[in-house]
Design a protein around this motif. Structure first.
Motif, PDB file in Angstrom:
ATOM      1  N   ALA A 120       0.843  -1.194   0.000  1.00  0.00           N
ATOM      2  CA  ALA A 120       0.000   0.000   0.000  1.00  0.00           C
ATOM      3  C   ALA A 120       0.878   1.244   0.000  1.00  0.00           C
ATOM      4  O   ALA A 120       1.980   1.249   0.562  1.00  0.00           O
ATOM      5  N   ALA A 121       0.396   2.305  -0.627  1.00  0.00           N
ATOM      6  CA  ALA A 121       1.157   3.540  -0.752  1.00  0.00           C
ATOM      7  C   ALA A 121       0.228   4.730  -0.526  1.00  0.00           C
ATOM      8  O   ALA A 121      -0.996   4.585  -0.493  1.00  0.00           O
ATOM      9  N   TYR A 122       0.818   5.894  -0.358  1.00  0.00           N
ATOM     10  CA  TYR A 122       0.030   7.114  -0.213  1.00  0.00           C
ATOM     11  C   TYR A 122      -0.499   7.585  -1.573  1.00  0.00           C
ATOM     12  O   TYR A 122       0.258   7.634  -2.555  1.00  0.00           O
ATOM     13  N   ALA A 123      -1.751   7.969  -1.634  1.00  0.00           N
ATOM     14  CA  ALA A 123      -2.222   8.740  -2.777  1.00  0.00           C
ATOM     15  C   ALA A 123      -1.579  10.121  -2.711  1.00  0.00           C
ATOM     16  O   ALA A 123      -1.481  10.709  -1.626  1.00  0.00           O
ATOM     17  N   PRO A 124      -1.099  10.667  -3.826  1.00  0.00           N
ATOM     18  CA  PRO A 124      -0.450  11.985  -3.762  1.00  0.00           C
ATOM     19  C   PRO A 124      -1.366  13.066  -3.208  1.00  0.00           C
ATOM     20  O   PRO A 124      -0.897  13.990  -2.527  1.00  0.00           O
ATOM     21  N   ILE A 145       6.316   5.046  -0.276  1.00  0.00           N
ATOM     22  CA  ILE A 145       5.098   5.855  -0.254  1.00  0.00           C
ATOM     23  C   ILE A 145       4.443   5.889  -1.627  1.00  0.00           C
ATOM     24  O   ILE A 145       3.371   6.475  -1.788  1.00  0.00           O
ATOM     25  N   ASP A 146       5.075   5.285  -2.643  1.00  0.00           N
ATOM     26  CA  ASP A 146       4.494   5.124  -3.969  1.00  0.00           C
ATOM     27  C   ASP A 146       4.356   3.637  -4.272  1.00  0.00           C
ATOM     28  O   ASP A 146       5.098   2.815  -3.714  1.00  0.00           O
ATOM     29  N   PRO A 147       3.438   3.262  -5.166  1.00  0.00           N
ATOM     30  CA  PRO A 147       3.317   1.850  -5.541  1.00  0.00           C
ATOM     31  C   PRO A 147       4.639   1.293  -6.063  1.00  0.00           C
ATOM     32  O   PRO A 147       5.432   2.006  -6.676  1.00  0.00           O
ATOM     33  N   ALA A 148       4.861   0.015  -5.818  1.00  0.00           N
ATOM     34  CA  ALA A 148       6.148  -0.602  -6.166  1.00  0.00           C
ATOM     35  C   ALA A 148       6.459  -0.502  -7.647  1.00  0.00           C
ATOM     36  O   ALA A 148       7.626  -0.394  -8.041  1.00  0.00           O
ATOM     37  N   GLU A 149       5.422  -0.527  -8.495  1.00  0.00           N
ATOM     38  CA  GLU A 149       5.663  -0.516  -9.935  1.00  0.00           C
ATOM     39  C   GLU A 149       5.698   0.891 -10.517  1.00  0.00           C
ATOM     40  O   GLU A 149       5.910   1.078 -11.724  1.00  0.00           O
ATOM     41  N   SER A 150       5.511   1.915  -9.690  1.00  0.00           N
ATOM     42  CA  SER A 150       5.434   3.287 -10.199  1.00  0.00           C
ATOM     43  C   SER A 150       6.782   3.764 -10.729  1.00  0.00           C
ATOM     44  O   SER A 150       7.819   3.537 -10.108  1.00  0.00           O
ATOM     45  N   LYS A 151       6.750   4.429 -11.858  1.00  0.00           N
ATOM     46  CA  LYS A 151       7.949   5.062 -12.418  1.00  0.00           C
ATOM     47  C   LYS A 151       7.915   6.572 -12.238  1.00  0.00           C
ATOM     48  O   LYS A 151       8.964   7.222 -12.180  1.00  0.00           O
ATOM     49  N   ALA A 152       6.733   7.150 -12.124  1.00  0.00           N
ATOM     50  CA  ALA A 152       6.614   8.602 -11.963  1.00  0.00           C
ATOM     51  C   ALA A 152       6.772   9.039 -10.504  1.00  0.00           C
ATOM     52  O   ALA A 152       7.103  10.192 -10.239  1.00  0.00           O
ATOM     53  N   LEU A 153       6.518   8.125  -9.538  1.00  0.00           N
ATOM     54  CA  LEU A 153       6.646   8.405  -8.108  1.00  0.00           C
ATOM     55  C   LEU A 153       5.922   9.694  -7.711  1.00  0.00           C
ATOM     56  O   LEU A 153       6.526  10.632  -7.174  1.00  0.00           O
ATOM     57  N   PRO A 154       4.615   9.776  -7.944  1.00  0.00           N
ATOM     58  CA  PRO A 154       3.917  11.032  -7.685  1.00  0.00           C
ATOM     59  C   PRO A 154       3.937  11.482  -6.226  1.00  0.00           C
ATOM     60  O   PRO A 154       4.017  12.686  -5.955  1.00  0.00           O
ATOM     61  N   SER A 155       3.870  10.560  -5.281  1.00  0.00           N
ATOM     62  CA  SER A 155       3.905  10.976  -3.877  1.00  0.00           C
ATOM     63  C   SER A 155       5.296  11.456  -3.476  1.00  0.00           C
ATOM     64  O   SER A 155       5.442  12.402  -2.693  1.00  0.00           O
TER      65      SER A 155
END
Length: 205
Positions: A120-124, A145-155
């Motif tokens: 689980a991660a934070y919604a930005p 704090i971002d989903p494991a597969e995220s590349k943009a890392l919005p949070s």
């Protein structure tokens, strides 16, 4: 209460990251009075603080980050089973009169012995709202704090833009929801993108 994840050769790491390893350079024996080891690890193993350098090419290393965010009043909020993103609705029940630090528990039992790609991660938007309320540090019991597969890392990009600090891989299994004093100081690594912390909570008053 110690809320630090154990660090050893079996500690889970982000896929592709450097796992913990330890070699003995000297051992107690005739002619040698001490044990001395050498360790190799990613600074993101176990409970750790990210430096701005982790998510900003021009950001400071962890050794240049002020320590004030990592010590002081905090609130532990339970959002057990929430995900994949922690929205405001998951934490609103405990978001009144927030102290400057917020730690969110998402696991019933934090998987200290395995990698969880469905973390689980934070919604930005949640991070933005916490920053609007004066929060200077956010923490979580997952690896990011971002989903494991995220590349943009919005949070991560929100905390970069808003100047927040972050703690990841905390162990909050035994921590009741409520207010505490947090102490989770990073090491003064002058060129590193993160640092392990020994994170503890103390009762207030």
């Amino acid at each position: 209460m110690d809320i630090s994840a154990p660090v050893h050769a079996g500690s889970p790491v982000f896929p592709g990251d450097t796992a913990y390893s330890q070699q003995w350079c000297a051992t107690i024996a005739p002619g040698c009075p001490v044990n001395v080891s050498a360790i190799t690890l990613s600074p993101h193993v176990g409970s750790h603080a990210d430096a701005p350098l982790h998510y900003d090419a021009e950001g400071p290393a962890i050794g240049a980050v002020a320590l004030d965010a990592f010590i002081g009043p905090c609130r532990v909020i339970h959002a057990i089973g929430a995900g994949p993103l922690i929205t405001w609705e998951h934490i609103a029940h405990a978001a009144q009169n927030l102290p400057p630090r917020v730690l969110v528990r998402t696991y019933e039992r934090m998987p200290v012995d395995r990698w969880d790609g469905a973390l689980a991660a934070y919604a930005p938007e949640t991070v933005e709202r916490l920053a609007d309320l004066g929060v200077v540090l956010i923490g979580i019991d997952t690896a990011s704090i971002d989903p494991a597969e995220s590349k943009a890392l919005p949070s991560h990009q929100v905390i970069r833009r808003r100047g927040l600090r972050v703690l990841e891989n905390l162990v909050l299994d035994a921590v009741p929801e409520g207010d505490y004093e947090l102490i989770a100081l990073p090491l003064k690594f002058t060129t590193a993108d993160a640092s392990p912390v020994r994170a503890v909570l103390r009762a207030l008053g």
